[in-house]
Write a protein that holds these residues in place. Structure first.
Motif, PDB file in Angstrom:
ATOM      1  N   ARG A  50       0.826  -1.210   0.000  1.00  0.00           N
ATOM      2  CA  ARG A  50       0.000   0.000   0.000  1.00  0.00           C
ATOM      3  C   ARG A  50       0.864   1.265   0.000  1.00  0.00           C
ATOM      4  O   ARG A  50       0.389   2.356  -0.332  1.00  0.00           O
ATOM      5  CB  ARG A  50      -0.908   0.017   1.222  1.00  0.00           C
ATOM      6  CG  ARG A  50      -1.991  -1.051   1.219  1.00  0.00           C
ATOM      7  CD  ARG A  50      -3.131  -0.701   0.302  1.00  0.00           C
ATOM      8  NE  ARG A  50      -4.189  -1.709   0.328  1.00  0.00           N
ATOM      9  CZ  ARG A  50      -5.199  -1.749  -0.513  1.00  0.00           C
ATOM     10  NH1 ARG A  50      -5.301  -0.838  -1.456  1.00  0.00           N
ATOM     11  NH2 ARG A  50      -6.113  -2.697  -0.431  1.00  0.00           N
ATOM     12  N   LYS A  58       3.271   3.848  -4.080  1.00  0.00           N
ATOM     13  CA  LYS A  58       2.412   4.734  -4.865  1.00  0.00           C
ATOM     14  C   LYS A  58       3.180   5.281  -6.076  1.00  0.00           C
ATOM     15  O   LYS A  58       3.200   6.475  -6.338  1.00  0.00           O
ATOM     16  CB  LYS A  58       1.887   5.865  -3.973  1.00  0.00           C
ATOM     17  CG  LYS A  58       1.069   5.325  -2.799  1.00  0.00           C
ATOM     18  CD  LYS A  58       0.526   6.431  -1.918  1.00  0.00           C
ATOM     19  CE  LYS A  58      -0.282   5.847  -0.764  1.00  0.00           C
ATOM     20  NZ  LYS A  58      -0.819   6.877   0.141  1.00  0.00           N
ATOM     21  N   GLN A 101      -2.997   1.627  -6.297  1.00  0.00           N
ATOM     22  CA  GLN A 101      -3.925   1.292  -5.235  1.00  0.00           C
ATOM     23  C   GLN A 101      -5.079   0.415  -5.731  1.00  0.00           C
ATOM     24  O   GLN A 101      -5.510  -0.503  -5.037  1.00  0.00           O
ATOM     25  CB  GLN A 101      -4.462   2.571  -4.591  1.00  0.00           C
ATOM     26  CG  GLN A 101      -3.379   3.440  -3.969  1.00  0.00           C
ATOM     27  CD  GLN A 101      -2.525   2.678  -2.973  1.00  0.00           C
ATOM     28  OE1 GLN A 101      -3.044   2.096  -2.022  1.00  0.00           O
ATOM     29  NE2 GLN A 101      -1.216   2.680  -3.180  1.00  0.00           N
ATOM     30  N   GLU A 102      -5.562   0.688  -6.920  1.00  0.00           N
ATOM     31  CA  GLU A 102      -6.635  -0.134  -7.475  1.00  0.00           C
ATOM     32  C   GLU A 102      -6.170  -1.569  -7.684  1.00  0.00           C
ATOM     33  O   GLU A 102      -6.913  -2.529  -7.414  1.00  0.00           O
ATOM     34  CB  GLU A 102      -7.106   0.464  -8.805  1.00  0.00           C
ATOM     35  CG  GLU A 102      -8.265  -0.294  -9.435  1.00  0.00           C
ATOM     36  CD  GLU A 102      -8.743   0.353 -10.726  1.00  0.00           C
ATOM     37  OE1 GLU A 102      -9.521  -0.294 -11.455  1.00  0.00           O
ATOM     38  OE2 GLU A 102      -8.318   1.499 -11.010  1.00  0.00           O
ATOM     39  N   GLN A 103      -4.938  -1.748  -8.133  1.00  0.00           N
ATOM     40  CA  GLN A 103      -4.387  -3.083  -8.319  1.00  0.00           C
ATOM     41  C   GLN A 103      -4.277  -3.820  -6.985  1.00  0.00           C
ATOM     42  O   GLN A 103      -4.572  -5.021  -6.900  1.00  0.00           O
ATOM     43  CB  GLN A 103      -3.008  -2.990  -8.976  1.00  0.00           C
ATOM     44  CG  GLN A 103      -3.024  -2.428 -10.398  1.00  0.00           C
ATOM     45  CD  GLN A 103      -1.635  -2.099 -10.890  1.00  0.00           C
ATOM     46  OE1 GLN A 103      -0.649  -2.321 -10.207  1.00  0.00           O
ATOM     47  NE2 GLN A 103      -1.553  -1.543 -12.093  1.00  0.00           N
ATOM     48  N   PHE A 104      -3.886  -3.113  -5.950  1.00  0.00           N
ATOM     49  CA  PHE A 104      -3.665  -3.753  -4.660  1.00  0.00           C
ATOM     50  C   PHE A 104      -4.970  -4.161  -3.983  1.00  0.00           C
ATOM     51  O   PHE A 104      -4.969  -5.009  -3.089  1.00  0.00           O
ATOM     52  CB  PHE A 104      -2.853  -2.831  -3.745  1.00  0.00           C
ATOM     53  CG  PHE A 104      -1.477  -2.518  -4.283  1.00  0.00           C
ATOM     54  CD1 PHE A 104      -0.782  -3.444  -5.043  1.00  0.00           C
ATOM     55  CD2 PHE A 104      -0.891  -1.282  -4.037  1.00  0.00           C
ATOM     56  CE1 PHE A 104       0.475  -3.163  -5.541  1.00  0.00           C
ATOM     57  CE2 PHE A 104       0.367  -0.993  -4.535  1.00  0.00           C
ATOM     58  CZ  PHE A 104       1.056  -1.939  -5.286  1.00  0.00           C
ATOM     59  N   ASP A 105      -6.071  -3.579  -4.411  1.00  0.00           N
ATOM     60  CA  ASP A 105      -7.363  -3.976  -3.841  1.00  0.00           C
ATOM     61  C   ASP A 105      -7.698  -5.426  -4.173  1.00  0.00           C
ATOM     62  O   ASP A 105      -8.582  -6.017  -3.550  1.00  0.00           O
ATOM     63  CB  ASP A 105      -8.475  -3.059  -4.364  1.00  0.00           C
ATOM     64  CG  ASP A 105      -8.423  -1.674  -3.739  1.00  0.00           C
ATOM     65  OD1 ASP A 105      -7.795  -1.539  -2.670  1.00  0.00           O
ATOM     66  OD2 ASP A 105      -8.998  -0.740  -4.319  1.00  0.00           O
ATOM     67  N   SER A 106      -7.003  -5.998  -5.144  1.00  0.00           N
ATOM     68  CA  SER A 106      -7.276  -7.384  -5.544  1.00  0.00           C
ATOM     69  C   SER A 106      -6.430  -8.386  -4.767  1.00  0.00           C
ATOM     70  O   SER A 106      -6.368  -9.559  -5.132  1.00  0.00           O
ATOM     71  CB  SER A 106      -7.009  -7.556  -7.042  1.00  0.00           C
ATOM     72  OG  SER A 106      -5.630  -7.341  -7.341  1.00  0.00           O
ATOM     73  N   PRO A 124      -6.614  -9.192  -1.162  1.00  0.00           N
ATOM     74  CA  PRO A 124      -7.079  -9.220   0.225  1.00  0.00           C
ATOM     75  C   PRO A 124      -6.436 -10.328   1.064  1.00  0.00           C
ATOM     76  O   PRO A 124      -6.178 -10.128   2.262  1.00  0.00           O
ATOM     77  CB  PRO A 124      -8.592  -9.434   0.084  1.00  0.00           C
ATOM     78  CG  PRO A 124      -8.759 -10.116  -1.241  1.00  0.00           C
ATOM     79  CD  PRO A 124      -7.701  -9.515  -2.114  1.00  0.00           C
ATOM     80  N   GLU A 179      -2.886  -9.258   1.944  1.00  0.00           N
ATOM     81  CA  GLU A 179      -2.923  -8.166   2.915  1.00  0.00           C
ATOM     82  C   GLU A 179      -3.247  -8.683   4.314  1.00  0.00           C
ATOM     83  O   GLU A 179      -2.667  -8.239   5.304  1.00  0.00           O
ATOM     84  CB  GLU A 179      -3.940  -7.113   2.480  1.00  0.00           C
ATOM     85  CG  GLU A 179      -3.854  -5.823   3.265  1.00  0.00           C
ATOM     86  CD  GLU A 179      -4.393  -4.654   2.479  1.00  0.00           C
ATOM     87  OE1 GLU A 179      -3.971  -3.519   2.755  1.00  0.00           O
ATOM     88  OE2 GLU A 179      -5.242  -4.860   1.588  1.00  0.00           O
ATOM     89  N   LYS A 180      -4.152  -9.629   4.396  1.00  0.00           N
ATOM     90  CA  LYS A 180      -4.521 -10.192   5.698  1.00  0.00           C
ATOM     91  C   LYS A 180      -3.332 -10.899   6.346  1.00  0.00           C
ATOM     92  O   LYS A 180      -3.106 -10.788   7.557  1.00  0.00           O
ATOM     93  CB  LYS A 180      -5.689 -11.162   5.530  1.00  0.00           C
ATOM     94  CG  LYS A 180      -6.190 -11.743   6.851  1.00  0.00           C
ATOM     95  CD  LYS A 180      -7.395 -12.647   6.618  1.00  0.00           C
ATOM     96  CE  LYS A 180      -7.897 -13.238   7.939  1.00  0.00           C
ATOM     97  NZ  LYS A 180      -9.078 -14.127   7.717  1.00  0.00           N
TER      98      LYS A 180
END
Length: 249
Positions: free
Chosen positions: A192, A195, A201-206, A208, A211-212
């Protein structure tokens, strides 16, 4: 990657000496980048170098580093002149050459690399056993395909709330054993914080699941200059910090 037209540049900053199925890291892409910054296997304080067997790329990298006019002749190991003459007028000079003093620091360390890897890996096994005895901490087993170099230890922090995690990290820090969490907002490894492009950021939303995992993944350096007994002190600090974090649980 070859089938999809993807060019692989390997980040081998921390993997000098590591092998995958017997093949050294850095031999899978078109080139690899190795760090010689502090805490790395080859330590020149700051710096690094790249490795490639592609003569076109090697010539370009030497030119980027700062070999304008005919200064590429200063390199004792380099492609033929024709590669430099082909690219020198279209390749900018960033003047990022490694100085001779840093190169001189690195050279003798190459001969002790295997010896230092043995020390790192022996100490790691002791640290791993100790950490796995601490409640809520678990060092994952390494994949059998990997021949590792353990200059640090990574562990999962399980079944803690975010508040308890903060208490644990603060407890480690005050005891002189700083633990980094990969998913922390201050950690440069947390994606995250990358940048670099508008779409990042949109790519990193995929991601999860990733990230967890990294929100509770810890990282601890194992400095070579420490004595064996120092690592017992480190794991004792982790145990005491965990006791504080879970005291009211």
């Amino acid at each position: 990657c070859d089938a999809r037209g993807i060019t692989v540049v390997e980040d081998c900053a921390h993997s000098l000496g590591v092998r995958w199925n017997g093949v050294h890291t850095g031999h899978h892409g078109v080139m690899s980048c190795v760090s010689s910054q502090s805490y790395k296997m080859l330590n020149s304080g700051e710096g690094g170098f790249l490795l490639t067997d592609d003569e076109e790329l090697a010539a370009k990298m030497i030119l980027y580093a700062g070999a304008y006019e005919k200064l590429y002749h200063k390199h004792s190991l380099r492609p033929a002149d024709e590669f430099f003459e082909k690219h020198k007028l279209e390749t900018p000079n960033y003047s990022m050459r490694m100085d001779v003093a840093r190169a001189a620091m690195i050279y003798p360390q190459i001969y002790t690399l295997d010896e230092r890897i043995e020390v790192y890996n022996r100490r790691y096994q002791t640290v791993k056993e100790d950490i796995n005895q601490i409640p809520h901490l678990r060092v994952p087993d390494q994949l059998p395909q990997v021949s590792p170099v353990y200059d640090s230890v990574q562990f999962n922090i399980r079944d803690l709330s975010e508040a308890q995690l903060e208490i644990f990290l603060e407890g480690c820090a005050v005891r002189g054993v700083p633990v980094e969490v990969f998913g922390a907002k201050t950690n440069a490894r947390y994606f995250r914080n990358w940048k670099y492009t508008a779409a990042s950021q949109e790519q990193f939303d995929s991601l999860p699941k990733t990230e967890k995992i990294i929100q509770f993944a810890g990282d601890l350096r194992l400095p070579l200059q420490f004595e064996d007994e120092d690592f017992k002190t480190m794991t004792t600090a982790l145990r005491e910090a965990m006791q504080e974090a879970t005291a009211d649980a």
